[in-house]
Write a protein that holds these residues in place. Structure first.
Motif, mmCIF file in Angstrom:
data_model
loop_
_atom_site.group_PDB
_atom_site.id
_atom_site.type_symbol
_atom_site.label_atom_id
_atom_site.label_comp_id
_atom_site.label_asym_id
_atom_site.label_seq_id
_atom_site.Cartn_x
_atom_site.Cartn_y
_atom_site.Cartn_z
ATOM 1 N N ASP A 152 33.632 68.061 59.537
ATOM 2 C CA ASP A 152 32.881 67.083 58.841
ATOM 3 C C ASP A 152 31.318 67.277 58.761
ATOM 4 O OD1 ASP A 152 35.209 65.558 58.270
ATOM 5 O OD2 ASP A 152 35.064 64.214 59.946
ATOM 6 N N ILE A 176 34.015 59.583 58.540
ATOM 7 C CA ILE A 176 34.771 59.842 57.424
ATOM 8 C C ILE A 176 34.520 61.100 57.030
ATOM 9 C CG2 ILE A 176 35.158 57.279 56.990
ATOM 10 C CD1 ILE A 176 32.982 57.815 54.672
ATOM 11 N N THR A 177 35.574 61.767 56.222
ATOM 12 C CA THR A 177 35.411 63.045 55.259
ATOM 13 C C THR A 177 35.196 62.559 53.877
ATOM 14 O OG1 THR A 177 36.853 63.733 57.224
ATOM 15 C CG2 THR A 177 36.503 64.829 55.065
ATOM 16 N N LYS A 200 42.969 63.825 61.260
ATOM 17 C CA LYS A 200 42.964 64.960 60.492
ATOM 18 C C LYS A 200 41.802 65.924 60.821
ATOM 19 C CE LYS A 200 41.880 63.591 56.490
ATOM 20 N NZ LYS A 200 41.676 61.956 56.711
ATOM 21 N N SER A 201 40.585 65.590 61.119
ATOM 22 C CA SER A 201 39.604 66.256 61.192
ATOM 23 C C SER A 201 39.406 67.077 62.470
ATOM 24 C CB SER A 201 38.030 65.568 60.876
ATOM 25 O OG SER A 201 38.051 65.041 59.778
HETATM 26 MG MG MG Z 1 38.029 63.462 59.128
#
Ligand code: MG
Ligand code: GDP
Length: 597
Positions: A44, A54-55, A19-20
């Motif tokens: 992020d 992680i987000t 995603k990021s």
């Molecule tokens: Mg992410």
């Protein structure tokens, strides 16, 4: 008109599916940032997020996409992918008309691919599947297309097949967003309705509310009302995310942006609330978000008791940006003044703990996490317990119930045995198993929440060589025979170490905890008995022997550097000690205890 050229969308995926990275590529491709400005993983941006990959907080950014038929404004809202943060995902989705569902071509559908996809479908969003990581040799693009069609029922042959890393076919994603996601609706001249989907406390601007304008317009000077809190403020600034905050003259219906109004108290502008026009209010607020309900509770205490006020301020500040964090004052005999905090899950708890230490520089002790237990008392009352210390005595308890979750675990079929084994030892009740193609299966179990908040996920990962994925949702309460397990140091009960455990686990647990404590509590001037007890019955005992008179006595002669090392080691060990009764306990003892089986 202008709405024809606006698309509001989120990206959802299983963690690590990209995603990021995809968000970064979209930002780069649309020239929102020049390559030079582009740091890796722009979205992020919290230090912790980058470290853990992680987000945590949803972020928004406005992309300008120019193509032959015109210029489009694409508002992208990034969402977190960890199960602890599902509430953030659902919040962000309410601000959108569509969602990109990223699926890793080497991994296929995973537990949170399904969970997030269903969440998006539940919000009536148009879902655009995107197959990522096609640059990897192990990519199984065709199989993953088939999985998406068979398991989710989305057409996937035309799905963009991309590499967010190398940038292949990124333009297909932009075109799919424009062509497949509906434009926003809503009238500019209707009474204002703007949904707050996130908020942030800025020390200069006050509360910055991230909004999706559904109806009407909003601009500086306008008097706005927050419908839940009934508070009225004058707008000082509105703007868009580029991805930094850029002021604009006006936000129209369909837009995503931010609003400030010298709002000092975040409770006046709560996430999920609707902003309306104070002079011409909307009749009804927009449907609220799913409220974030803390499920895991633990005590947080400053190591240095004098830092209580500072800790309180830190928690208040963190809460400004984290609606899911709850806390209330608590007092422990062993640890003094502190707070009982509520978290979404263990990851959330660890993140808050780390942020307190890093960003606010307060050394803290976190006590064993607890779920919410329902205690049915003999006098007919039902009470909820989140702190083992508050458990009534056994003769006042008729029975108890603990929360359970419905867990879905996706695993390659060769690990089905190992997964079932794990679920069994964690008191899981098997529901069923379904196949995703021939090589992978979804196992559904009912599991006590208490069994999965500690290290279930890590254990699952290690038993399946990292291939299994997990998602879970609350599914109610079940009756269980539970007891309070107490720990005594030097014959004094340490309330902060008490925990509620299933009766048939108490002995093993008691034995393992006393052994662990013996390892982590350093020798002191006197002998320290460590005992585990249920009520007045001692069920396990270990002893930390008294310290030798002088650790340095061992170093005969003049080995200065060795002496120095020893002294430093002693100092290091001292740094995060907490006096508990007569015993000095290292900070990590509290954490070590909760990792014990
Ligand atoms: Mg992410
Ligand atoms: P998120 O958890 O969904 O936000 O995933 P990230 O964007 O953080 O990506 C997880 C990991 O996959 C990172 O190490 C990325 O560099 C890597 N990654 C993302 N997209 C691709 C891709 O298209 N190809 C390859 N080879 N790696 C990728």
């Amino acid at each position: 008109e202008r709405q024809k050229h606006i698309r509001n969308f989120s990206i959802v995926a299983h963690i690590d599916h990209g995603k990021s990275t995809l968000a970064d590529r979209l930002i780069e491709y649309t020239g929102t940032l020049t390559t030079r400005e582009m740091e890796t993983q722009v979205l992020d941006n919290m230090e912790l997020e980058q470290e853990r990959g992680i987000t945590i907080k949803a972020q928004a950014v406005r992309l300008i996409y120019k193509r032959e038929d015109g210029e489009y404004i694409l508002n992208l809202i990034d969402t977190p992918g960890h199960v602890d943060f599902n509430y953030e995902v659902s919040r962000s989705l309410q601000a959108c008309e569509g969602a990109i569902l990223v699926v890793d071509a080497t991994q296929g559908i995973q537990a949170q691919t399904l969970a997030n996809c269903y969440l998006a479908m539940g919000n009536d969003l148009e879902i655009v599947p995107v197959i990522n990581k096609i640059d990897l040799p192990s990519a199984r693009v065709d199989e993953v297309v088939k999985e998406i069609e068979d398991v989710i029922g989305l057409e996937a042959h035309t799905a963009p097949k991309v590499s967010a890393k190398t940038g292949i076919n990124i333009v297909d994603v932009l075109d799919a967003v424009v062509d497949r996601i509906p434009q926003p609706k809503g009238e500019d001249d209707a009474p204002l309705k703007a949904l707050i989907f996130d908020s942030y406390y800025d020390s200069y601007k006050g509360v910055v509310a991230y909004v999706r304008v559904k109806e009407g317009v909003i601009h500086p000077g306008k008097k706005i009302k927050f419908m839940a809190s009934n508070k009225i403020y004058e707008v000082t600034e509105v703007g868009v995310f580029t991805p930094g905050m850029m002021p604009v003259e006006m936000l129209y219906s369909g837009d995503v942006g931010y609003v400030t109004g010298s709002i000092k108290n975040v409770r006046d502008a709560r996430v999920g609330d609707t902003i309306t026009d104070a002079a011409n209010p909307a009749k009804e607020a927009l449907p609220g978000y799913k409220k974030a309900i803390p499920m895991v509770f633990s005590g947080i205490y400053p190591i240095d008791g004098a830092k209580y006020e500072e800790l309180k301020e830190a928690l208040e500040k963190l809460q400004l940006n984290d609606a899911a964090l709850s806390f209330e004052y608590e007092n422990s005999v062993a640890l003094g003044f502190g707070f009982r905090c509520g978290f979404l899950g263990l990851l959330h708890m660890e993140i808050i703990q780390e942020r307190i230490e890093r960003e606010f520089n307060i050394d803290i002790i976190t006590t064993a996490p607890s779920v919410i237990y329902k205690v049915f008392r003999t006098d007919g009352d039902v009470i909820e317990i989140t702190n083992p210390t508050n458990l009534p005595s056994p003769n006042e308890i008729e029975h108890m119930e603990e929360p359970v979750v419905k867990a879905s675990i996706i695993t390659p079929t060769e690990y089905v045995g190992a997964v079932m084994d794990l679920c069994q030892t964690r008191r899981g009740v098997y529901i069923n198993m379904e196949y995703i193609e021939q090589t992978r299966a979804v196992l559904n179990y009912i599991l006590p929440l208490n069994e999965i908040i500690y290290d279930f996920f890590d254990t699952l990962k290690s038993r399946t060589r990292g291939y299994a994925s997990l998602d879970y949702e609350m599914s109610g309460y079940q009756k269980t025979t539970l007891v309070k397990l107490d720990i005594l140091l030097n014959s004094e009960l340490v309330d902060a170490l008490s925990m509620i455990v299933p009766e048939d686990r108490a002995y093993t647990k008691g034995r393992n905890i006393t052994e662990k404590l013996k390892e982590v509590i350093p020798r002191q001037m006197f002998e320290i008995p460590i005992q585990a007890a249920i009520g007045s019955k001692i069920i396990a005992r270990e002893t930390v022997k008294a310290m030798r008179k002088d650790v340095l006595a061992k170093c005969y002669g003049g080995d200065i550097s060795r002496k120095k090392k020893l002294l430093e080691k002693q100092k290091e060990g001292k740094k995060r000690m907490r006096q508990v009764g007569s015993v000095e306990v290292p900070q990590d003892a509290f954490m070590a205890v909760l990792k014990v089986e």
